[in-house]
Scaffold this motif. Structure first.
Motif, mmCIF file in Angstrom:
data_model
loop_
_atom_site.group_PDB
_atom_site.id
_atom_site.type_symbol
_atom_site.label_atom_id
_atom_site.label_comp_id
_atom_site.label_asym_id
_atom_site.label_seq_id
_atom_site.Cartn_x
_atom_site.Cartn_y
_atom_site.Cartn_z
ATOM 1 N N GLN A 14 10.822 -5.499 -12.030
ATOM 2 C CA GLN A 14 10.111 -6.730 -11.680
ATOM 3 C C GLN A 14 11.041 -7.847 -11.226
ATOM 4 O OE1 GLN A 14 7.998 -6.898 -15.544
ATOM 5 N NE2 GLN A 14 6.103 -6.908 -14.353
ATOM 6 N N LEU A 15 12.344 -7.606 -11.316
ATOM 7 C CA LEU A 15 13.325 -8.628 -10.979
ATOM 8 C C LEU A 15 14.140 -8.207 -9.762
ATOM 9 C CD1 LEU A 15 14.553 -9.322 -14.619
ATOM 10 C CD2 LEU A 15 13.108 -10.830 -13.239
ATOM 11 N N SER A 16 14.669 -9.182 -9.054
ATOM 12 C CA SER A 16 15.551 -8.897 -7.922
ATOM 13 C C SER A 16 16.728 -9.857 -7.967
ATOM 14 C CB SER A 16 14.802 -9.038 -6.597
ATOM 15 O OG SER A 16 14.357 -10.372 -6.402
ATOM 16 N N ASP A 17 17.774 -9.532 -7.230
ATOM 17 C CA ASP A 17 18.972 -10.372 -7.194
ATOM 18 C C ASP A 17 18.930 -11.409 -6.085
ATOM 19 O OD1 ASP A 17 20.201 -9.076 -9.371
ATOM 20 O OD2 ASP A 17 20.916 -7.462 -8.066
ATOM 21 N N ALA A 18 17.913 -11.339 -5.246
ATOM 22 C CA ALA A 18 17.800 -12.275 -4.135
ATOM 23 C C ALA A 18 16.344 -12.663 -3.948
ATOM 24 C CB ALA A 18 18.347 -11.646 -2.845
ATOM 25 N N ALA A 19 16.131 -13.826 -3.355
ATOM 26 C CA ALA A 19 14.779 -14.296 -3.088
ATOM 27 C C ALA A 19 14.131 -13.431 -2.019
ATOM 28 C CB ALA A 19 14.812 -15.758 -2.639
ATOM 29 N N PHE A 20 12.821 -13.329 -2.069
ATOM 30 C CA PHE A 20 12.090 -12.614 -1.039
ATOM 31 C C PHE A 20 10.742 -13.299 -0.836
ATOM 32 C CE2 PHE A 20 10.994 -10.602 -5.046
ATOM 33 C CZ PHE A 20 9.622 -10.499 -4.990
ATOM 34 N N ASP A 21 10.145 -13.025 0.294
ATOM 35 C CA ASP A 21 8.874 -13.657 0.636
ATOM 36 C C ASP A 21 7.734 -12.786 0.124
ATOM 37 O OD1 ASP A 21 6.924 -15.280 1.721
ATOM 38 O OD2 ASP A 21 7.020 -14.343 3.703
ATOM 39 N N LEU A 22 7.031 -13.277 -0.888
ATOM 40 C CA LEU A 22 5.895 -12.551 -1.438
ATOM 41 C C LEU A 22 4.658 -12.897 -0.619
ATOM 42 C CD1 LEU A 22 4.936 -10.725 -3.834
ATOM 43 C CD2 LEU A 22 4.274 -12.860 -4.971
ATOM 44 N N LYS A 23 4.117 -11.915 0.082
ATOM 45 C CA LYS A 23 2.960 -12.154 0.930
ATOM 46 C C LYS A 23 1.744 -12.497 0.079
ATOM 47 C CE LYS A 23 4.453 -9.150 4.720
ATOM 48 N NZ LYS A 23 4.107 -7.970 5.563
ATOM 49 N N GLN A 24 1.092 -13.593 0.423
ATOM 50 C CA GLN A 24 -0.080 -14.010 -0.330
ATOM 51 C C GLN A 24 -1.323 -13.213 0.052
ATOM 52 O OE1 GLN A 24 0.033 -16.335 -2.946
ATOM 53 N NE2 GLN A 24 2.198 -15.888 -2.571
ATOM 54 N N ASN A 25 -1.340 -12.655 1.253
ATOM 55 C CA ASN A 25 -2.477 -11.851 1.695
ATOM 56 C C ASN A 25 -1.969 -10.570 2.343
ATOM 57 O OD1 ASN A 25 -5.128 -11.083 2.212
ATOM 58 N ND2 ASN A 25 -5.227 -12.207 4.141
ATOM 59 N N PRO A 26 -1.380 -9.674 1.552
ATOM 60 C CA PRO A 26 -0.800 -8.463 2.124
ATOM 61 C C PRO A 26 -1.867 -7.541 2.693
ATOM 62 C CG PRO A 26 -0.886 -8.288 -0.249
ATOM 63 C CD PRO A 26 -1.294 -9.696 0.094
ATOM 64 N N GLU A 27 -1.481 -6.763 3.692
ATOM 65 C CA GLU A 27 -2.383 -5.772 4.269
ATOM 66 C C GLU A 27 -2.477 -4.583 3.317
ATOM 67 O OE1 GLU A 27 -2.769 -3.309 8.521
ATOM 68 O OE2 GLU A 27 -1.101 -4.670 8.119
ATOM 69 N N PRO A 28 -3.690 -4.088 3.035
ATOM 70 C CA PRO A 28 -3.840 -2.981 2.083
ATOM 71 C C PRO A 28 -3.513 -1.629 2.700
ATOM 72 C CG PRO A 28 -5.992 -3.692 2.855
ATOM 73 C CD PRO A 28 -4.988 -4.640 3.461
ATOM 74 N N THR A 29 -2.236 -1.412 3.007
ATOM 75 C CA THR A 29 -1.824 -0.151 3.626
ATOM 76 C C THR A 29 -1.677 0.966 2.608
ATOM 77 O OG1 THR A 29 0.526 -0.683 3.366
ATOM 78 C CG2 THR A 29 -0.555 -1.387 5.405
ATOM 79 N N GLY A 30 -1.482 0.601 1.340
ATOM 80 C CA GLY A 30 -1.264 1.614 0.317
ATOM 81 C C GLY A 30 0.175 2.063 0.219
ATOM 82 N N GLU A 31 1.066 1.507 1.075
ATOM 83 C CA GLU A 31 2.469 1.916 1.038
ATOM 84 C C GLU A 31 3.297 0.979 0.168
ATOM 85 O OE1 GLU A 31 4.134 2.340 4.898
ATOM 86 O OE2 GLU A 31 3.214 4.304 5.230
ATOM 87 N N VAL A 32 4.264 1.575 -0.544
ATOM 88 C CA VAL A 32 5.199 0.791 -1.347
ATOM 89 C C VAL A 32 6.605 1.261 -1.026
ATOM 90 C CG1 VAL A 32 3.553 0.361 -3.199
ATOM 91 C CG2 VAL A 32 5.001 2.376 -3.300
ATOM 92 N N SER A 33 7.594 0.640 -1.665
ATOM 93 C CA SER A 33 8.985 0.895 -1.339
ATOM 94 C C SER A 33 9.388 2.344 -1.607
ATOM 95 C CB SER A 33 9.890 -0.036 -2.140
ATOM 96 O OG SER A 33 9.725 0.191 -3.518
ATOM 97 N N THR A 34 10.525 2.722 -1.032
ATOM 98 C CA THR A 34 11.028 4.090 -1.173
ATOM 99 C C THR A 34 11.143 4.493 -2.626
ATOM 100 O OG1 THR A 34 12.270 3.826 0.885
ATOM 101 C CG2 THR A 34 12.905 5.641 -0.540
#
Length: 390
Positions: free
Chosen positions: A75-95
């Motif tokens: 749940q944590l990261s070492d750098a800031a990232f842009d959290l999309k407020q209205n993400p597209e429901p593609t069903g895909e997540v990170s590798t």
């Protein structure tokens, strides 16, 4: 304010309202402050894309500075990232599924739990009474673990305090709720709220429209507990009576209130019950029929569910259709529930192994992860194939 990567702070006041336990305790819990020479190492991380300070408890657990909220490395990261407020429901997540991040709901509206052998008879009674408060008033259910590979372990943290701490949302098999030997139902109901994925009410981005935070009365080192989060998903309206709301005197250094209403008045203490706002918000985030329906008593179906639109804002628990599939909004993403028109006779996850970060996978491989079936695509990303049990 700039922070170094690692910050050392000496806790001077360690026992007021369960501060030593990193808890949100009942306002009836009082204990004199006590000096301590214990040093806490705080590391700068990013949670939901926002900078936070955390204490590393072990390889699988971080504690939000001064809080009762526990976070996993995922749940944590070492750098800031842009959290999309209205993400597209593609069903895909990170590798790496284990690095999916964010806050995750419990599938099928059901919290799977394990009662650790360390719990006392009183702690078990408090736990069951608190679960009953949630299950009799909301759509949330509780099930003692049999063979499920995602669950929360409830254990005794060994201290004689009215205190607790908990992970946010479902964290695979690593989620915990830890409680003291004198933990009350007021506190336990609150900690269950965290495992459902809820942040503190006073951390909401809209809190200044409803309450005043009196920083001049807050204990040194506890100021971070009153920060606003602009990234966390809001559920329902601000509720000063919520079980997730700090008490008016929580972390006070001088006996004066740390939070008041806008008119300066002090609000009542929390009690061992959910507020009407807690109930309404939970039934929005966790729709009816154990998460297997549309919230109106109808079975899992795409009929009558609107297509996703990039021009709309969605709340946790909202359902949409997208390219022939039914999706439900989670705290930071969409979960694919099922294919529209499909009616599988058996659980789609039957016979599929749980994801392991130590296994090398190839395109076409399928795994289960936190209650969902995933398939690895040729682009190296995992695609959500639907909710287990559907």
């Amino acid at each position: 304010m700039k922070f170094k990567n690692v910050v050392k702070s000496t806790t001077v006041t360690t026992l007021i309202l369960g501060l030593i336990a990193a808890s949100c305790s009942s306002e009836d819990f009082e204990e004199a402050p006590e000096n301590s020479d214990n040093e806490v190492q705080l590391t700068e991380k990013f949670f939901l894309g926002e900078k936070v300070l955390v204490e590393k408890i072990d390889s699988e657990t971080y504690k939000l500075d001064g809080s009762d909220i526990l976070l996993s490395p995922d749940q944590l990261s070492d750098a800031a990232f842009d959290l999309k407020q209205n993400p597209e429901p593609t069903g895909e997540v990170s590798t790496k599924l284990g690095l999916a991040g964010g806050i995750r709901k419990w599938p099928n509206n059901t919290v799977i739990y394990v009662l650790d052998n360390s719990l006392t008879a009183n702690q078990i009674e408090v736990t069951r009474n608190s679960m009953e408060e949630w299950s009799t008033k909301t759509n949330v259910k509780f099930k003692q673990r049999t063979n499920e590979n995602y669950y929360v372990t409830i254990s005794n943290d060994g201290r004689s305090c009215n205190c607790g701490s908990a992970n946010l949302g479902v964290i695979g098999n690593r989620g915990v709720i830890r409680i003291g030997t004198r933990t009350s139902e007021v506190v336990m109901i609150h900690e269950i709220g965290h495992t459902l994925g809820y942040i503190h009410e006073q951390n909401r981005s809209d809190r200044d429209n409803h309450v005043r935070i009196l920083f001049e009365n807050i204990q040194n080192g506890a100021e971070s507990q009153f920060r606003k989060s602009d990234r966390a998903q809001l559920i329902g309206d601000f509720d000063i009576q919520s079980t997730m709301m700090y008490g008016a005197y929580t972390f006070s250094k001088n006996g004066r209130p740390t939070i008041t209403r806008l008119d300066g008045s002090v609000y009542p203490r929390r009690s061992a019950r959910l507020s009407s706002g807690d109930i309404a918000g939970t039934n929005q985030a966790y729709p009816g029929d154990n998460g297997g329906g549309d919230g109106n008593g109808n079975p899992d179906t795409c009929e009558g569910v609107e297509e996703w639109s990039r021009n709309r804002s969605y709340q946790v628990g909202d359902r949409v259709t997208y390219r022939g599939f039914l999706y439900e909004r989670d705290f930071s993403r969409w979960n694919r529930i099922k294919e529209c028109g499909s009616n599988p006779e058996e659980d789609i996850c039957n016979g599929v192994s749980e994801y392991s970060r130590n296994t090398r996978y190839s395109a076409g491989d399928k795994v289960t992860f936190r209650g969902f079936l995933y398939e690895l695509q040729s682009n190296g990303r995992w695609s959500n194939q639907g909710q287990c049990g559907n």
